[in-house]
Design a protein around this motif. Sequence first.
Motif, PDB file in Angstrom:
ATOM      1  N   PHE A  16     -29.026  74.417  -0.020  1.00 21.90           N
ATOM      2  CA  PHE A  16     -27.789  75.187  -0.177  1.00 21.90           C
ATOM      3  C   PHE A  16     -26.995  75.204   1.129  1.00 21.90           C
ATOM      4  CE2 PHE A  16     -25.402  79.172   0.078  1.00 21.90           C
ATOM      5  CZ  PHE A  16     -24.615  79.067  -1.049  1.00 21.90           C
ATOM      6  N   ASN A  17     -27.659  75.468   2.242  1.00 18.64           N
ATOM      7  CA  ASN A  17     -26.981  75.531   3.537  1.00 18.64           C
ATOM      8  C   ASN A  17     -26.358  74.188   3.914  1.00 18.64           C
ATOM      9  OD1 ASN A  17     -27.844  78.183   3.653  1.00 18.64           O
ATOM     10  ND2 ASN A  17     -29.412  77.815   5.183  1.00 18.64           N
ATOM     11  N   HIS A  19     -25.172  72.028   1.874  1.00 16.83           N
ATOM     12  CA  HIS A  19     -24.136  71.611   0.927  1.00 16.83           C
ATOM     13  C   HIS A  19     -23.035  72.639   0.667  1.00 16.83           C
ATOM     14  CE1 HIS A  19     -27.352  68.744   0.017  1.00 16.83           C
ATOM     15  NE2 HIS A  19     -26.385  67.956  -0.399  1.00 16.83           N
ATOM     16  N   ASN A  20     -23.096  73.818   1.267  1.00 18.80           N
ATOM     17  CA  ASN A  20     -22.118  74.845   0.897  1.00 18.80           C
ATOM     18  C   ASN A  20     -20.793  74.741   1.632  1.00 18.80           C
ATOM     19  OD1 ASN A  20     -22.065  76.512   3.313  1.00 18.80           O
ATOM     20  ND2 ASN A  20     -24.031  77.329   2.704  1.00 18.80           N
ATOM     21  N   LEU A  25     -21.792  81.344   4.539  1.00 17.19           N
ATOM     22  CA  LEU A  25     -22.532  81.409   3.282  1.00 17.19           C
ATOM     23  C   LEU A  25     -23.992  81.008   3.461  1.00 17.19           C
ATOM     24  CD1 LEU A  25     -20.003  79.858   0.729  1.00 17.19           C
ATOM     25  CD2 LEU A  25     -20.305  82.264   1.364  1.00 17.19           C
ATOM     26  N   ASP A  26     -24.323  80.422   4.603  1.00 19.57           N
ATOM     27  CA  ASP A  26     -25.707  80.002   4.846  1.00 19.57           C
ATOM     28  C   ASP A  26     -26.660  81.170   4.659  1.00 19.57           C
ATOM     29  OD1 ASP A  26     -24.807  77.492   5.444  1.00 19.57           O
ATOM     30  OD2 ASP A  26     -25.394  77.541   7.554  1.00 19.57           O
ATOM     31  N   GLU A  83     -17.663  83.557  -3.626  1.00 14.24           N
ATOM     32  CA  GLU A  83     -17.641  82.169  -3.159  1.00 14.24           C
ATOM     33  C   GLU A  83     -19.052  81.581  -3.160  1.00 14.24           C
ATOM     34  OE1 GLU A  83     -16.399  79.552   0.782  1.00 14.24           O
ATOM     35  OE2 GLU A  83     -15.738  81.642   0.643  1.00 14.24           O
ATOM     36  N   MET A  84     -20.024  82.359  -2.702  1.00 13.98           N
ATOM     37  CA  MET A  84     -21.404  81.892  -2.671  1.00 13.98           C
ATOM     38  C   MET A  84     -21.903  81.606  -4.090  1.00 13.98           C
ATOM     39  SD  MET A  84     -24.783  83.671  -1.008  1.00 13.98           S
ATOM     40  CE  MET A  84     -24.869  84.961  -2.234  1.00 13.98           C
ATOM     41  N   VAL A  87     -20.482  78.349  -5.305  1.00  9.98           N
ATOM     42  CA  VAL A  87     -21.164  77.197  -4.703  1.00  9.98           C
ATOM     43  C   VAL A  87     -22.501  76.960  -5.401  1.00  9.98           C
ATOM     44  CG1 VAL A  87     -22.253  76.306  -2.604  1.00  9.98           C
ATOM     45  CG2 VAL A  87     -20.004  77.394  -2.475  1.00  9.98           C
ATOM     46  N   TYR A  88     -23.257  78.053  -5.644  1.00  2.00           N
ATOM     47  CA  TYR A  88     -24.530  77.904  -6.361  1.00  2.00           C
ATOM     48  C   TYR A  88     -24.297  77.245  -7.719  1.00  2.00           C
ATOM     49  CZ  TYR A  88     -28.239  80.178  -3.697  1.00  2.00           C
ATOM     50  OH  TYR A  88     -29.214  80.462  -2.775  1.00  2.00           O
ATOM     51  N   LEU A  91     -23.564  73.537  -7.326  1.00  3.56           N
ATOM     52  CA  LEU A  91     -24.753  72.769  -6.924  1.00  3.56           C
ATOM     53  C   LEU A  91     -25.726  72.617  -8.082  1.00  3.56           C
ATOM     54  CD1 LEU A  91     -25.401  74.163  -3.326  1.00  3.56           C
ATOM     55  CD2 LEU A  91     -24.492  71.923  -3.960  1.00  3.56           C
TER      56      LEU A  91
END
Length: 117
Positions: A16-17, A19-20, A25-26, A83-84, A87-88, A91
């Motif tokens: 995730f970190n 690709h975000n 957001l990490d 936003e997080m 992103v999830y 992905l």
Amino acid sequence: VRAQIVRVENDIYRFFNDHNGNQKLDIECREIALTGTRIKQRVCEPVFWTEARAQTTQEFFQELTGSVDLENLSEEVEQETEEMNQVYAELIQEHASFSEALLILDDLKARLEELGG
């Protein structure tokens, strides 16, 4: 089972970190002793949550009045949380291995719960 959970979580968060596209957001994990105990627990949270909590606590100590209102942090970081989550979702759709890792993690946590842990 706990060690497997940590390994899978680490893999998920690393992916995730990577690709975000936004360092805030990490998700970072650390071992901390929660208030009232010396027993350390693993806590994983996005950088924006850590920063918001630190800011709220700093403001409290600067004013020396009132109380730290950590429950209202969610209002302050609502946009980053949305936003997080977006992103999830992206992905999960774009990377089958990421989706599979999340399912494995969910299964491991359910297994741990069944074992009483």
